[in-house]
Structure formats: structure tokens, C-alpha cells
Design an enzyme around this catalytic site. Structure first.
Site, PDB file in Angstrom:
ATOM      1  N   CYS A 216      -3.461   1.081   8.425  1.00 57.03           N
ATOM      2  CA  CYS A 216      -2.369   0.548   8.088  1.00 57.03           C
ATOM      3  C   CYS A 216      -2.292  -0.712   7.460  1.00 57.03           C
ATOM      4  O   CYS A 216      -2.727  -1.346   8.480  1.00 57.03           O
ATOM      5  CB  CYS A 216      -1.203   0.681   8.763  1.00 57.03           C
ATOM      6  SG  CYS A 216       0.512  -0.903   8.653  1.00 57.03           S
TER       7      CYS A 216
ATOM      8  N   CYS B 267       4.603  -7.444   7.805  1.00 62.39           N
ATOM      9  CA  CYS B 267       5.444  -7.271   9.199  1.00 62.39           C
ATOM     10  C   CYS B 267       6.163  -8.516   9.552  1.00 62.39           C
ATOM     11  O   CYS B 267       5.219  -9.269  10.132  1.00 62.39           O
ATOM     12  CB  CYS B 267       4.864  -5.851   8.990  1.00 62.39           C
ATOM     13  SG  CYS B 267       5.679  -5.672  11.194  1.00 62.39           S
TER      14      CYS B 267
ATOM     15  N   CYS C 202       3.051   7.659   2.052  1.00 63.25           N
ATOM     16  CA  CYS C 202       3.311   7.098   2.471  1.00 63.25           C
ATOM     17  C   CYS C 202       3.543   5.960   2.871  1.00 63.25           C
ATOM     18  O   CYS C 202       2.811   5.367   1.383  1.00 63.25           O
ATOM     19  CB  CYS C 202       1.199   7.214   4.009  1.00 63.25           C
ATOM     20  SG  CYS C 202       1.617   5.845   5.145  1.00 63.25           S
TER      21      CYS C 202
ATOM     22  N   CYS D 201       1.839  -6.802  16.185  1.00 61.30           N
ATOM     23  CA  CYS D 201       1.169  -5.610  17.346  1.00 61.30           C
ATOM     24  C   CYS D 201      -0.278  -5.892  16.744  1.00 61.30           C
ATOM     25  O   CYS D 201      -0.985  -6.637  15.426  1.00 61.30           O
ATOM     26  CB  CYS D 201       1.523  -4.775  16.641  1.00 61.30           C
ATOM     27  SG  CYS D 201       3.254  -3.922  16.419  1.00 61.30           S
TER      28      CYS D 201
ATOM     29  N   CYS E 247      -3.330  -4.188  14.043  1.00 67.87           N
ATOM     30  CA  CYS E 247      -2.030  -4.094  12.757  1.00 67.87           C
ATOM     31  C   CYS E 247      -2.451  -4.991  11.705  1.00 67.87           C
ATOM     32  O   CYS E 247      -1.911  -6.228  12.109  1.00 67.87           O
ATOM     33  CB  CYS E 247      -0.920  -3.340  13.225  1.00 67.87           C
ATOM     34  SG  CYS E 247      -0.201  -3.574  11.679  1.00 67.87           S
TER      35      CYS E 247
ATOM     36  N   GLU F 131       0.751  -1.165  -0.048  1.00 66.05           N
ATOM     37  CA  GLU F 131       0.157   0.284  -0.291  1.00 66.05           C
ATOM     38  C   GLU F 131       0.868   1.547   0.085  1.00 66.05           C
ATOM     39  O   GLU F 131       1.908   1.337   0.919  1.00 66.05           O
ATOM     40  CB  GLU F 131      -0.693  -0.238   1.064  1.00 66.05           C
ATOM     41  CG  GLU F 131      -2.020  -0.903   1.328  1.00 66.05           C
ATOM     42  CD  GLU F 131      -2.565  -1.088   2.572  1.00 66.05           C
ATOM     43  OE1 GLU F 131      -3.575  -1.725   2.850  1.00 66.05           O
ATOM     44  OE2 GLU F 131      -2.859   0.304   3.545  1.00 66.05           O
TER      45      GLU F 131
END
Ligand code: SAH
Ligand code: SF4
Length: 350
Positions: free
Chosen positions: A340, A116, A109, A120, A123, A96
Site C-alpha cells: 500500500c 493518511c 483494490c 502506522c 505503512c 494507487e
């Protein structure tokens, strides 16, 4: 079929200089080539030796490509101020990139990884797991894409700000991120000033230490989300390895060495980290560190809910009372754009 030749966007100014020298092209033309790659200089105005070099080396099945990723999906907010793109990379991975424009300031951004590994809990990218690091060229290409879109909608506007707050943890992909930022911030390259670029990290200590040692000119944002070890660990699993105490020590050293402040990010979650006690503790935790707290209202994801509705202003007041500047992340237009990794997560569901 996508070509698998390396991208010109992967090469630094010095690397490109070397390639030209090897091909016997006078290095005096390097600046013009860089202008062609990053500044829309038309090929027709390039000196003939450069045009010949490009004919020989650029294109499918040649030494290099200069392709921008394909747009797999695009959404924009009702007011048109936020445009979110899902870009498909050569190996099919999608990432993205978001273009935001508020009060005449345009910000891109950018993603640093596909997925990832940090996990977290709130997220969407973390929920996908880690796939791979992006190359420097893939990071640069996101900015070129954003520039192209900006030119389409606002021909006179300049892309002035960049945040590494898309998918992935930039400090887990340090070399490619820093190489890309070199090209992006170079006056000869894309020309977004280093002071207008912010790297956001969940607290990868070796990366923060390296930024400190190297005195990198970029801004630093640290995603904190917890005011003590227990609170943070429940949201950010990696803080078991790099504890809050170690992180704060690293932040102090960063500020002392660079003379800069840190932007701390705080995703506000109902019942987890939005109480007045937490705000008081956070005020104390940050005292003595030149800082700015940015509160981000939680974007609920498929796997995590808990948007705090009432507590944000109270939280902000307490932080400000402790002398720390504190703002809310602008969320105008986020109605469709979400947080995100969320467009990709949404797309996969369909
Ligand atoms: N990995 C880096 C940068 C990418 S995430 C980091 O964690 O800092 C960018 C910011 O978006 C982080 O502050 C992160 O905590 C926040 N974020 C992620 N998911 C979110 C969500 N669902 N709602 C609100 N903020 C979120
Ligand atoms: Fe990774 Fe940042 Fe998401 Fe955490 S918030 S999982 S570090 S992208």
C-alpha cells in the site's frame, strides 16, 4: 488543462434523477443514462432527449465531466496477474489503484484518501501523511478504470470483488466512501455485489459504530497487528486514542448486530508481532468473535524493514489451533507491485 466541472460519477441515482427532472427530461430515461455512464451503453443508442441533455451538459466547461483520471504510472507483475496504477487526479494528487486476478476472480483494490493521517509505522501511505479525502466520484472512477483495463486484457471477465485497502483510511472519509459504494454496488450502476465489497479499517471506532448502526451490507476488515495494547500501540499510533479494548468491544457489537464475521488483518513483522506467545494471546483475544485472520507478510518500505521469514507458518498453526480460520494474503506477483502506497513513495524518490 483539466476541467474543474463536477464529475457525473459524484452523483447518486437519486441526485441524477433530480438533475434530469430540472432539465425537463422524462425520468423514464434515467436508467438508460445510468447505463451509458456505468455500463458502456453507446451514446448512439440513447433516446434523443437524453442525447440532447448530454450534449448540453457533459464536457469541458459544461455542467459535468465524466473523465477518468490520467494514468501517471503502471506496473505489473511478471505473471500479469497484478496490475498497479498510479492515477493523477485533477488537482495533481496521485493515488494507487490495483487490479488483481487470481484463479479467474478479479478484484480491485481502491484508495479512499490521498495520504493518511493514521501514521502506522510500517505503512508507506502513513509515512506520507494526510493530504485530502477523495470525492465519491474519484473513488467510483478508480473502479471504472479497473473495469476498462480488465476489459482490455480479459474481455469476457467480470470485476466481481472490491477491497478498500488502497491508500487512506476509508472510515475517516465515511460519507464519500459509502456514497461511492452505493453506486458501485447498485445493480443499475457498476454492479459489484455488496457482499463482495470489503471495507478495511485500522479501527476508527465512530466509523465502525456507524456501520453497525446503519447495518451496512459490506464486509468489514479490521487491521489489528497487535495482541495487546502495548504491542499494537507500537505499530498503530491511533490505538492510543481508540484502545484495543474499545476496538474489540466495537467488533463484538458489530458482529452481534449484523450477524457477520470480521476479517482481521495482521501484518507480520519480525520480532514485533510474530512470536508464539503473541499468537496464543491473539487466539484468546479473538475467541467469541466470529472472525477470520488474514496474515500479510510485511512489504519493507523506505522507512521500515523487518520481514518475518520463518515465523508465519508457526503463527498460522497456533491461530488455527485456537479454532480461528487463518490464511496468508496471496502475494503472488507482489514482486513488482509491492504494498500500500509504495509505488507512489517509490516514484517520489526518483
Ligand atoms: N487504512 C486501512 C486500509 C488501507 S491499508 C487499514 O489500515 O486497514 C490496507 C492494509 O495494508 C492494512 O491491513 C495495512 O496494515 C496493510 N499494510 C500497509 N502497509 C503495509 C506494508 N508495508 N506491508 C504489509 N501490509 C501493509
Ligand atoms: Fe493509514 Fe491504513 Fe496505512 Fe495505517 S495502514 S497509515 S490506517 S493506510
Amino acid at each position: 488543462m483539466p476541467s474543474l466541472s463536477p464529475s457525473l460519477y459524484d452523483l447518486s441515482f437519486t441526485q441524477l434523477e433530480k438533475r434530469l427532472a430540472e432539465a425537463g427530461v422524462n425520468p423514464v430515461h434515467l436508467q438508460a443514462l445510468w447505463g451509458f455512464i456505468y455500463r458502456d451503453t453507446p451514446a448512439s443508442s440513447l433516446p434523443p432527449p437524453l442525447r440532447r441533455w448530454l450534449d448540453q451538459h457533459l464536457g469541458e466547461h459544461k455542467s459535468f465531466t465524466a473523465e477518468l483520471p490520467e494514468v501517471a504510472d503502471e506496473i505489473h507483475s511478471a505473471d500479469g496477474l497484478t496490475r498497479k496504477f498510479l492515477l493523477r487526479l485533477e488537482d495533481g494528487q496521485v493515488i494507487e489503484t490495483v487490479l488483481m486476478g487470481y484463479e479467474g476472480r478479479h478484484t480491485v483494490c481502491v484508495s479512499s484518501q490521498a495520504g493518511c493521517a493514521m501514521g502506522c509505522v510500517f505503512c508507506a501511505t502513513g509515512q506520507m501523511g494526510f493530504v485530502r479525502d477523495l470525492t465519491a466520484g474519484e473513488i467510483v472512477a478508480q473502479v471504472l478504470h479497473a473495469k476498462k483495463v480488465l476489459k482490455r486484457y480479459h474481455p469476457d471477465a467480470r470485476l466481481r470483488n472490491l477491497v478498500m485497502m488502497g491508500m487512506g483510511e476509508p472510515l475517516n472519509n465515511y460519507d464519500s466512501v459509502l456514497r461511492a459504494l452505493g453506486t458501485i454496488s447498485s445493480e443499475k450502476g457498476i454492479g459489484i455485489g455488496a457482499s463482495k465489497i470489503t471495507i478495511s479499517t485500522v479501527g476508527v471506532l465512530p466509523g465502525i459504530e456507524r456501520l453497525t448502526r446503519e447495518k451496512q451490507p459490506y464486509g468489514l476488515a479490521v487491521s489489528l497487528h497487535g495482541s495487546n495494547q502495548q504491542e499494537r500501540q507500537a505499530l498503530v499510533p491511533i490505538s492510543q486514542k481508540w484502545t484495543l479494548e474499545m476496538l474489540m468491544q466495537s467488533c463484538r457489537e458489530y458482529c452481534a448486530a449484523t450477524g457477520k464475521k470480521i476479517f482481521f488483518e495482521w501484518t507480520l513483522i519480525d520480532g514485533k508481532n510474530d512470536s508464539p506467545e503473541t499468537a496464543e494471546r491473539l487466539g484468546k483475544l479473538l475467541s467469541g468473535i466470529p472472525s477470520h485472520l488474514n496474515i500479510i507478510p510485511l512489504n519493507p518500505t523506505a522507512g521500515y524493514q523487518g520481514e518475518a521469514s520463518e515465523s508465519g507458518r508457526r503463527f498460522q498453526k497456533i491461530i488455527r489451533r485456537s479454532g480461528i480460520p487463518c490464511t496468508f494474503r496471496q502475494r503472488r506477483g507482489i514482486d513488482v507491485a509491492a504494498g500500500c502506497g509504495m509505488l507512489k513513495a517509490d516514484k517520489l524518490k526518483k
